[in-house]
Design a protein around this motif. Structure first.
Motif, PDB file in Angstrom:
ATOM      1  N   LEU A 108       0.830  -1.200   0.000  1.00 11.38           N
ATOM      2  CA  LEU A 108       0.000   0.000   0.000  1.00 11.38           C
ATOM      3  C   LEU A 108       0.869   1.255   0.000  1.00 11.38           C
ATOM      4  N   LEU A 109       1.895   1.254   0.856  1.00  9.56           N
ATOM      5  CA  LEU A 109       2.778   2.414   0.914  1.00  9.56           C
ATOM      6  C   LEU A 109       3.510   2.600  -0.404  1.00  9.56           C
ATOM      7  N   THR A 110       3.975   1.476  -0.966  1.00 10.45           N
ATOM      8  CA  THR A 110       4.711   1.582  -2.224  1.00 10.45           C
ATOM      9  C   THR A 110       3.823   2.141  -3.326  1.00 10.45           C
TER      10      THR A 110
ATOM     11  N   GLY B 263      10.986   6.848  -8.115  1.00 10.91           N
ATOM     12  CA  GLY B 263      12.271   7.131  -7.497  1.00 10.91           C
ATOM     13  C   GLY B 263      12.272   6.794  -6.013  1.00 10.91           C
ATOM     14  N   GLU B 264      11.169   7.165  -5.331  1.00  9.97           N
ATOM     15  CA  GLU B 264      11.085   6.882  -3.899  1.00  9.97           C
ATOM     16  C   GLU B 264      11.092   5.375  -3.655  1.00  9.97           C
ATOM     17  N   ALA B 265      10.388   4.631  -4.537  1.00  7.30           N
ATOM     18  CA  ALA B 265      10.258   3.191  -4.329  1.00  7.30           C
ATOM     19  C   ALA B 265      11.604   2.506  -4.442  1.00  7.30           C
ATOM     20  N   LEU B 266      12.493   3.075  -5.274  1.00  7.91           N
ATOM     21  CA  LEU B 266      13.765   2.405  -5.512  1.00  7.91           C
ATOM     22  C   LEU B 266      14.861   2.865  -4.574  1.00  7.91           C
TER      23      LEU B 266
ATOM     24  N   ILE C 114       4.831  -8.946  -4.816  1.00  9.16           N
ATOM     25  CA  ILE C 114       5.077  -8.209  -3.574  1.00  9.16           C
ATOM     26  C   ILE C 114       6.305  -8.759  -2.870  1.00  9.16           C
ATOM     27  N   TRP C 115       6.367 -10.089  -2.739  1.00 12.14           N
ATOM     28  CA  TRP C 115       7.489 -10.683  -2.036  1.00 12.14           C
ATOM     29  C   TRP C 115       8.782 -10.535  -2.811  1.00 12.14           C
ATOM     30  N   ARG C 116       8.682 -10.608  -4.121  1.00 17.09           N
ATOM     31  CA  ARG C 116       9.884 -10.412  -4.922  1.00 17.09           C
ATOM     32  C   ARG C 116      10.455  -9.030  -4.654  1.00 17.09           C
ATOM     33  N   TRP C 117       9.551  -8.074  -4.486  1.00 17.52           N
ATOM     34  CA  TRP C 117       9.991  -6.727  -4.196  1.00 17.52           C
ATOM     35  C   TRP C 117      10.567  -6.630  -2.784  1.00 17.52           C
ATOM     36  N   LEU C 118       9.906  -7.250  -1.797  1.00 13.93           N
ATOM     37  CA  LEU C 118      10.362  -7.219  -0.423  1.00 13.93           C
ATOM     38  C   LEU C 118      11.715  -7.888  -0.262  1.00 13.93           C
ATOM     39  N   LEU C 119      11.921  -8.980  -1.025  1.00 11.69           N
ATOM     40  CA  LEU C 119      13.131  -9.760  -0.841  1.00 11.69           C
ATOM     41  C   LEU C 119      14.234  -9.358  -1.814  1.00 11.69           C
TER      42      LEU C 119
ATOM     43  N   GLY D 159      15.123  -4.222  -1.558  1.00 12.41           N
ATOM     44  CA  GLY D 159      14.044  -4.799  -0.778  1.00 12.41           C
ATOM     45  C   GLY D 159      14.017  -4.308   0.660  1.00 12.41           C
ATOM     46  N   LEU D 160      12.805  -4.366   1.240  1.00 15.52           N
ATOM     47  CA  LEU D 160      12.626  -3.872   2.597  1.00 15.52           C
ATOM     48  C   LEU D 160      13.379  -4.727   3.596  1.00 15.52           C
TER      49      LEU D 160
END
Lengths: 277, 309
Positions: free
Chosen positions: A38-40, A46-49, B134-139, B144-145
């Motif tokens: 949701l935040l993303t 740019g912010e996301a990366l 989503i997980w691909r992005w997180l990891l 990733g977060l």
């Protein structure tokens, strides 16, 4: 079967707190990725990366959502997906509970062998089924229609298995009493046993709706016109066009997830209210 | 000395047997016919295809069991079988235990149980493709977060999806995460069917919570637990979209994560080798049923002998 728990001072409060902490920690793991999504969805690319990742967007980019709504006819997609999911859930609950009851409680010749065959359907890998289903729907002349879309999901080995196990878990004395009273199998099923497996019926309906909602490969294959598309197929096309625009994709996913979740929560609330009365 | 009562009894028994058979077949007919048309039919057709070397467009020459012999020599496939076995061994026990714990917690009806239930289902409500994304992005190794948080805390970061050693565990974790919700739902519906007076009687007898769990809950939940275990195993064995989206064909971790169905997808759709793919699929079905059938047989026997217990 609602009963009230006797209140004992002190212990229930502490146990309840421990339970809440346990549930909430699990919840964090379940829901955390979605909060992040949701935040993303509200950030700029740019912010996301950014590394290290920023938590909150500087200003919420609602334009991402506008772009998604622009790209896809969401109302039609919701309608299509809901109709297919609803029909499938209704048919599955009816047919699987009938068959599950028979497999559980009626001793007919060949029952176990037939049940094993039913289970065999669960072992069939999905990629093997897509083409035969397409050919069958084509021969019926149902390509590009909602009934063609719904067809493969009307019959469920999973649902039959689940309902059979549920019927098996009911003590023998109840149906036996019904039979002594002269009820035939249909009456026993309809008036005695079916009400007792309510939670399983609801669970099956929910799972069927969810699975229909998320199904991707089959809708892509069987429907080519955009006004017959389901939500998953629509999102797939979004992914195809905007593969690297992460915030945009996340916005699409949020829009796709929100309705079933809302409906589910509402349904639970309605059930809870009705139970309290 | 005509055994009139016995003759009558066996007449009644015959009529009941006939009645049972008629009702039984009638009640299972719609479902079984549908399954036969939509599942068993295609499976038999696939078996037929597997005996030829058909390509993408169906034309093929009969080659008998050559495809099956080739399966045994397919090194990538054998590796994929090992990967799939490991994947199932990781995912199923964890999701069953976690699901059972959650079901027990939900069953105690804490405040806001409906909200908990809905939110626990959120991973399963989401499209697998979306979850994978989503997980691909997180990891993600760089952005990733998870690595971001670990980095800030000074802890070592890992390349979850590109490291061949770590990736299988990462994918198993995501699969477990998405299956826990429905597992808990199924197990909770089983818990709700256990009559409360069993527990009250046990509590009056002084049984501890653990004893109640062991002697009342688990045995009475057994049919539902069995069901959950079987279905989770089948689902885990058939994982393919997670691997496709989270790992992908160009990833160095593919060799240690690709599952049997991923190989099937490659053979059937990417390479277009329909005959070989049909053989792989048929063998998969045979293997799965071969493992499942004895288990089910032994379990049903026990059910019939003990009635409901």
């Amino acid at each position: 079967m609602a009963t009230s728990k006797p209140r004992r001072p002190g212990r229930p409060e502490r146990t309840a707190l421990v339970r809440h902490i346990a549930l909430a920690s699990g919840l964090l793991v379940m829901v955390g990725p979605f909060a992040w999504m949701l935040l993303t969805s509200l950030k700029t690319l740019g912010e996301a990366l950014q590394v290290p990742p920023t938590l909150l967007p500087a200003t919420p980019q609602w334009s991402n959502y506008a772009a998604v709504l622009d790209a896809l006819p969401f109302a039609q997609l919701y309608a299509n997906t809901t109709i297919v999911a609803g029909v499938r859930a209704a048919v599955q609950v009816a047919l699987c509970s009938l068959a599950g009851y028979a497999f559980a409680r009626i001793p007919f010749p060949g029952r176990d062998a037939l049940f094993l065959l039913v289970l065999a359907a669960l072992a069939i890998p999905a990629p093997l089924l897509t083409l035969p289903h397409y050919q069958l729907v084509g021969r019926l002349g149902w390509l590009n229609s909602l009934h063609g879309l719904a067809l493969p999901g009307l019959f469920s080995a999973f649902g039959t298995f689940w309902l059979r196990q549920s019927f098996l878990a009911i003590p023998n004395d109840l149906p036996e009493a019904a039979e002594l009273d002269g009820a035939n199998h249909w009456q026993t099923y309809r008036h005695v046993m079916l009400p007792l497996v309510g939670p399983s019926l609801v669970g099956l309906a929910v799972i069927t709706v969810v699975w229909s909602w998320n199904e991707l490969l089959w809708p892509l294959v069987v429907n080519s016109s955009p006004d017959r598309m389901t939500l998953a197929a629509g999102l797939a096309s979004l992914q195809g066009q905007h593969a690297t625009n992460i915030p945009l994709l996340m916005a699409g996913v949020v829009l796709a997830v929100l309705p079933p979740l809302t409906l589910f929560v509402l349904g639970q609330a309605v059930l809870a209210c009705r139970q309290k009365q | 000395m005509s055994t009139a009562p016995e003759a009558r009894r066996s007449g009644v028994a015959l009529r009941r047997g006939l009645r049972d058979a008629l009702w039984g077949y009638a009640m299972i007919a719609p479902l079984c016919l549908g399954l036969a048309a939509l599942y068993l039919g295609p499976a038999l057709a696939a078996a037929a295809t597997s005996l030829g070397d058909a390509g993408r467009f169906g034309e093929g020459v009969w080659v008998g069991l050559a495809n099956y012999r080739a399966l045994l020599a397919d090194v990538e496939l054998l590796r994929a079988i090992a990967n799939t076995a490991r994947f199932v061994a990781l995912t199923v026990p964890v999701s069953l235990v976690w699901g059972l714990a959650t079901a027990l917690l939900l069953h105690s009806r804490p405040r806001g149980v409906a909200v908990y239930r809905a939110l626990y289902l959120l991973p399963a409500l989401t499209m697998p493709a979306a979850s994978a994304l989503i997980w691909r992005w997180l990891l993600n190794g760089d952005y990733g977060l998870l690595n971001g948080v670990l980095g800030v805390l000074g802890l070592p970061t890992l390349r979850y999806l590109t490291d061949a050693e770590v990736a299988p565990y990462a994918i198993a974790a995501v699969a477990t995460w998405s299956i826990v919700g429905p597992t808990a739902l199924v197990l909770e519906s089983g818990l709700r069917r256990i009559p409360r007076h069993y527990y009250e009687a046990a509590r009056l007898d002084g049984a501890s919570a653990l004893a109640r769990l062991r002697h009342i809950t688990l045995p009475l939940l057994a049919p539902t637990l069995f069901f959950a275990a079987v279905v989770t195993t089948l689902l885990a064995a058939q994982t393919f979209d997670l691997v496709l989206i989270m790992v992908g064909p160009t990833n160095p971790a593919l060799a240690s994560t690709q599952t049997v169905l991923y190989r099937l997808y490659v053979e059937a759709i990417v390479l277009g080798r329909s005959g070989y793919a049909a053989a792989m699929g048929t063998a998969f079905i045979a293997m799965t049923m071969g493992l499942l059938a004895p288990l089910l047989w032994r379990y049903s026997r026990r059910e019939f002998q003990h009635g409901h217990e």
